[in-house]
Design a protein around this motif. Structure first.
Motif, short mmCIF file in Angstrom:
data_model
loop_
_atom_site.label_atom_id
_atom_site.label_comp_id
_atom_site.label_asym_id
_atom_site.label_seq_id
_atom_site.Cartn_x
_atom_site.Cartn_y
_atom_site.Cartn_z
N ASP A 71 0.84 -1.20 0.00
CA ASP A 71 0.00 0.00 0.00
C ASP A 71 0.87 1.25 0.00
N LEU A 74 2.08 1.82 -3.52
CA LEU A 74 1.01 2.34 -4.37
C LEU A 74 0.75 3.82 -4.09
N LYS A 96 -7.10 2.62 -2.99
CA LYS A 96 -6.81 1.33 -3.62
C LYS A 96 -8.12 0.58 -3.81
N HIS A 104 -5.71 -1.91 -8.09
CA HIS A 104 -5.41 -0.71 -8.84
C HIS A 104 -5.71 0.52 -7.99
N ILE A 105 -5.20 1.67 -8.43
CA ILE A 105 -5.31 2.91 -7.67
C ILE A 105 -6.24 3.87 -8.37
#
Length: 416
Positions: A71, A74, A96, A104-105
Motif C-alpha cells: 500500500d 502504491l 486502492k 489498482h489505484i
C-alpha cells in the motif's frame, strides 16, 4: 502500468476499497470517509465563479497483476504521478480498489487552483505517458504494452486477472463492432456475452443536461457482473450508444438474404441431428455457430440468439424461422431435454414475416444529435454524485427510440 476507468466512490468504504492517502481532504480516524463531506472539501477549492466547466479529474492507475506492491508503494506511485503532472499540491484522495484480484489505484483531484485558474492540461496524455514510463523504470514495474488490432486479431474472453481490464474490454468491443453484424441491442449483448461482457443503457442528468450512454460490465463464468462498469466514454467513441445504433442501422442494410439462408441451413441441419439441447449446442459449435439462450427464473427459454462466426452475423432465432424461435426451442427441449426425432426441417418459415417481439425491438435508424459519451480518458464528475442510473430494461429504450425515429421520418421533431 496503464490508466484505467473510474469507479463509484461509494465503494471506498466497502471491503474492496481502501484510502491510501489524501491531501487537503479530511479523513476521520476510523478511515470511513463520508461521501458528502468529501465532495464539500473538494468544492471548497473550486471557486463558484470559476470559468472551468470540468474542474474535477478522476484517474486510475493499473499496475500489472504480477507486480507485487505494498500500500505504501502504491501511495508513493500515485503521489509521484501527481507531482509529475503538476498536481502535487492540489487537494486529492488516493484509494486502492480490490474488487478483483488485480489491485489498482484511483485518484480524484481538481484541475483549478483556489483562485479558479485552470492548471496546465496541455498535452496531458503525452505527459501522463511520460510520467508512467518513468515510474515503471524507477519501481522496476512491467511495462504496459499496447496491443495492435488488425482484422485477424483473435477475440478472447475478458480475463480480470490477466492485465489491463479496461484495455481488454476496449479491444473486445472494438473487434466485435468491426467484425459482426447485429440488428438489436439484444443481439449485440448476445455476442458480447460470448467474450465475458454485457452492456446496459444509462440515463441521467449532468449539469442540468440529459445524459444517455452505455456502460460495459465484465461477466463471470455464471454470467454475473463482476467488478465495476466501464463507461463507453472511457473506452472510445466506437463503443458509444450512438455508434452501436449506427452499427445496427447499417447491419439492417448489410445482412444479406444469402447470409441468413446459409446460417438457417446449418442451424436446421444441427437441429435435425440433435436429440437434446446440449447436443444441439455442441453440433452448432462444430459448424462454427454459437447459441446464446436466455432463461426466466423458472428455467424457461425466452430468448435464443445464433452467432454465426463464418458469416459474422448475429441473428435472433425468430429471424431464422418459427422452428428456431425461443418458444419452439423451449417446447422441443423441455422436460428432461430428450426429444424424439422430428421430421427434417427443409425450409423454415421466412423470418421476414415474423412478428416476434425480438424483431419488433429492432432499431430503424441511427439517432440524431444528442448528448453522448466523449472520447476523453478522464472522468470529470464529482465523486458521490450519481451521474447515471442503469435502465430497468433495454427493450423499453429501444421502443422509445424507434417511436422517436418514426416521428422524425414523418417530419416531426424527435424529443430527446
Amino acid at each position: 502500468m496503464r490508466q484505467g476507468a473510474p469507479v463509484s466512490s461509494l465503494q471506498i468504504n466497502k471491503e474492496e476499497g481502501r484510502v491510501l492517502s489524501t491531501n487537503k481532504i479530511y479523513v476521520p480516524p476510523d478511515g470511513k470517509i463520508g461521501i458528502s463531506e468529501m465532495v464539500e472539501d473538494f468544492k471548497n477549492y473550486m471557486p463558484k465563479a470559476g470559468r472551468t466547466k470540468k474542474p474535477v479529474l478522476h484517474i486510475s492507475l493499473n499496475p500489472h497483476p504480477d507486480d507485487v506492491l505494498s500500500d505504501s508503494d502504491l501511495a508513493n506511485i500515485a503521489r509521484e504521478y501527481l507531482n509529475k503532472l503538476g498536481f502535487g499540491e492540489q487537494p486529492y484522495i488516493i484509494y486502492k480498489h480490490t474488487d478483483i484480484e488485480r489491485h489498482h489505484i484511483h485518484i480524484v483531484t481538481v484541475n483549478v487552483d483556489e483562485q479558479g485558474k485552470r492548471l496546465n492540461m496541455d498535452f496531458i496524455h503525452r505527459r501522463s505517458k511520460k510520467a508512467t514510463t518513468e515510474i515503471e523504470e524507477k519501481y522496476n514495474l512491467r511495462k504496459a504494452e499496447r496491443q495492435r488490432l488488425n482484422p485477424d486479431t483473435p477475440l478472447k474472453k475478458v480475463d480480470c486477472n490477466a492485465g489491463d481490464v479496461k484495455r481488454q474490454v476496449a479491444n473486445t468491443v472494438k473487434l466485435i463492432m468491426s467484425r459482426y453484424s447485429f440488428q438489436t441491442m439484444g443481439e449485440y449483448n448476445a455476442v458480447l456475452s460470448l467474450y465475458g461482457l454485457t452492456s446496459e443503457e444509462t440515463n441521467g442528468r449532468v449539469n442540468g443536461r440529459e445524459y444517455h450512454g452505455l456502460v460495459y460490465s465484465v461477466l463471470d463464468e455464471n454470467g454475473r457482473k463482476i467488478g465495476n462498469p466501464f463507461k463507453a466514454s472511457r473506452l472510445g467513441k466506437f463503443s458509444s450508444l450512438n455508434a452501436v445504433h449506427e452499427k445496427i442501422n447499417r447491419s439492417e442494410q448489410n445482412i444479406t438474404h444469402e447470409a441468413v439462408a446459409k446460417t438457417r441451413r446449418r442451424v436446421a441441419q444441427s437441429l435435425n441431428e440433435s436429440h437434446s439441447k446440449e447436443e444441439f449446442i455442441a453440433t452448432l459449435k462444430e459448424r462454427n455457430i454459437d447459441l446464446v439462450l436466455r432463461y426466466t427464473d423458472e428455467g424457461r427459454i425466452y430468448g435464443a440468439t445464433f452467432i454465426d462466426h463464418d458469416t459474422h452475423t448475429v441473428l435472433n432465432g425468430s429471424r431464422l424461422g418459427r422452428e428456431f424461435a425461443a418458444n419452439a426451442l423451449n417446447e422441443r427441449f423441455s422436460g428432461d431435454n430428450e426429444v424424439s426425432r422430428t421430421p427434417d426441417i427443409v425450409e423454415p418459415t421466412n423470418p421476414d414475416n415474423e412478428t416476434n417481439q425480438e424483431q419488433q425491438t429492432s432499431t430503424n435508424s441511427a439517432p440524431t444529435q444528442q448528448p453522448q459519451d466523449s472520447g476523453n480518458d478522464y472522468d470529470y464528475s464529482l465523486p458521490g454524485l450519481d451521474l447515471f442510473q442503469l435502465s430497468p430494461t433495454v427493450d423499453a429504450d429501444e421502443e422509445d427510440f424507434k417511436r422517436r425515429m418514426k416521428r422524425k421520418k414523418r417530419g416531426q421533431r424527435p424529443k430527446f
